[in-house]
Design a protein around this motif. Structure first.
Motif, PDB file in Angstrom:
ATOM      1  N   ASP A   4       4.301   1.103   1.972  1.00 46.20           N
ATOM      2  CA  ASP A   4       4.132   0.363   3.192  1.00 46.20           C
ATOM      3  C   ASP A   4       3.708  -1.090   2.738  1.00 46.20           C
ATOM      4  N   GLU A  39       0.674  -1.152   0.099  1.00 45.67           N
ATOM      5  CA  GLU A  39       0.091   0.066   0.049  1.00 45.67           C
ATOM      6  C   GLU A  39       1.015   1.217  -0.140  1.00 45.67           C
ATOM      7  N   ILE A  66      -5.141  -7.400  11.125  1.00 43.33           N
ATOM      8  CA  ILE A  66      -4.167  -6.619  10.160  1.00 43.33           C
ATOM      9  C   ILE A  66      -3.089  -5.763  10.709  1.00 43.33           C
ATOM     10  N   ARG A 103       0.607  -3.506   9.919  1.00 51.68           N
ATOM     11  CA  ARG A 103       1.179  -2.765   8.950  1.00 51.68           C
ATOM     12  C   ARG A 103       2.557  -2.485   9.315  1.00 51.68           C
ATOM     13  N   THR A 147       5.681  -0.077   8.031  1.00 41.48           N
ATOM     14  CA  THR A 147       5.963   1.294   7.435  1.00 41.48           C
ATOM     15  C   THR A 147       7.640   1.555   7.816  1.00 41.48           C
ATOM     16  N   VAL A 202       0.687  -4.122   3.931  1.00 39.59           N
ATOM     17  CA  VAL A 202      -0.281  -4.612   4.959  1.00 39.59           C
ATOM     18  C   VAL A 202      -0.338  -5.916   4.788  1.00 39.59           C
ATOM     19  N   ARG A 217      -2.055  -9.686   6.691  1.00 37.69           N
ATOM     20  CA  ARG A 217      -3.209 -10.210   7.334  1.00 37.69           C
ATOM     21  C   ARG A 217      -2.678 -11.454   8.184  1.00 37.69           C
TER      22      ARG A 217
END
Length: 153
Positions: A28, A25, A37, A39, A41, A30, A32
């Motif tokens: 970044d 994304e 969820i 992240r 970054t 993401v 699962r």
């Protein structure tokens, strides 16, 4: 710097058996993992990499309880877990995460950090729920005491 996550860690995390899905994304990632969820970054301004997940989006009436839970978590559980609870102010999210003072990390280290954050969510949510319940009980006691005083008048 952000391309590193996509170029190096995307494939490694996708190969991890606990990762159900991973997508890029922007700069970044993401993930699962075990139904959660997460992240990943890069904080380019401070030269670090951060892995985090929402514990819960708080209602305005829960923000003070969320702050109390974060203070309690960071003063106690953080020492053992190495994770930090705090606010992500966009959307009033209380988050749990791990910040590493490295701009780039090895793929195995990224998976390990993601596992720690994922594994820490359940106890963090339990602590938040307990703090919020205590706050609700305190509010009910205050209201009851306040109502009693009004009735006597």
């Amino acid at each position: 710097m952000g391309g590193y996550l996509n170029d190096t860690l995307l494939a490694a995390l996708a190969a991890d058996p606990r990762v159900g899905a991973v997508v890029a994304e922007g700069d970044d990632l993401v993930l699962r993992m075990d139904g959660e969820i997460l992240r990943l970054t890069q904080d380019t301004q401070n030269g670090r990499t951060v892995c985090w997940a929402d514990i819960r989006i708080l209602q305005p009436s829960e923000i003070a309880g969320g702050a109390a839970a974060a203070r309690r978590y960071n003063a106690t559980v953080q020492l053992e877990s190495g994770l930090t609870m705090g606010f992500f102010l966009k959307g009033n999210a209380l988050v749990l995460g791990k910040s590493l003072d490295v701009p780039e990390m090895a793929p195995g280290e990224a998976a390990g950090v993601a596992h720690r954050v994922c594994d820490g969510l359940r106890p963090a949510r339990a602590l938040l729920d307990a703090v919020l319940e205590d706050a609700r009980c305190d509010d009910r006691r205050t209201l009851q005491q306040g109502d009693e005083a009004l009735i006597r008048v």
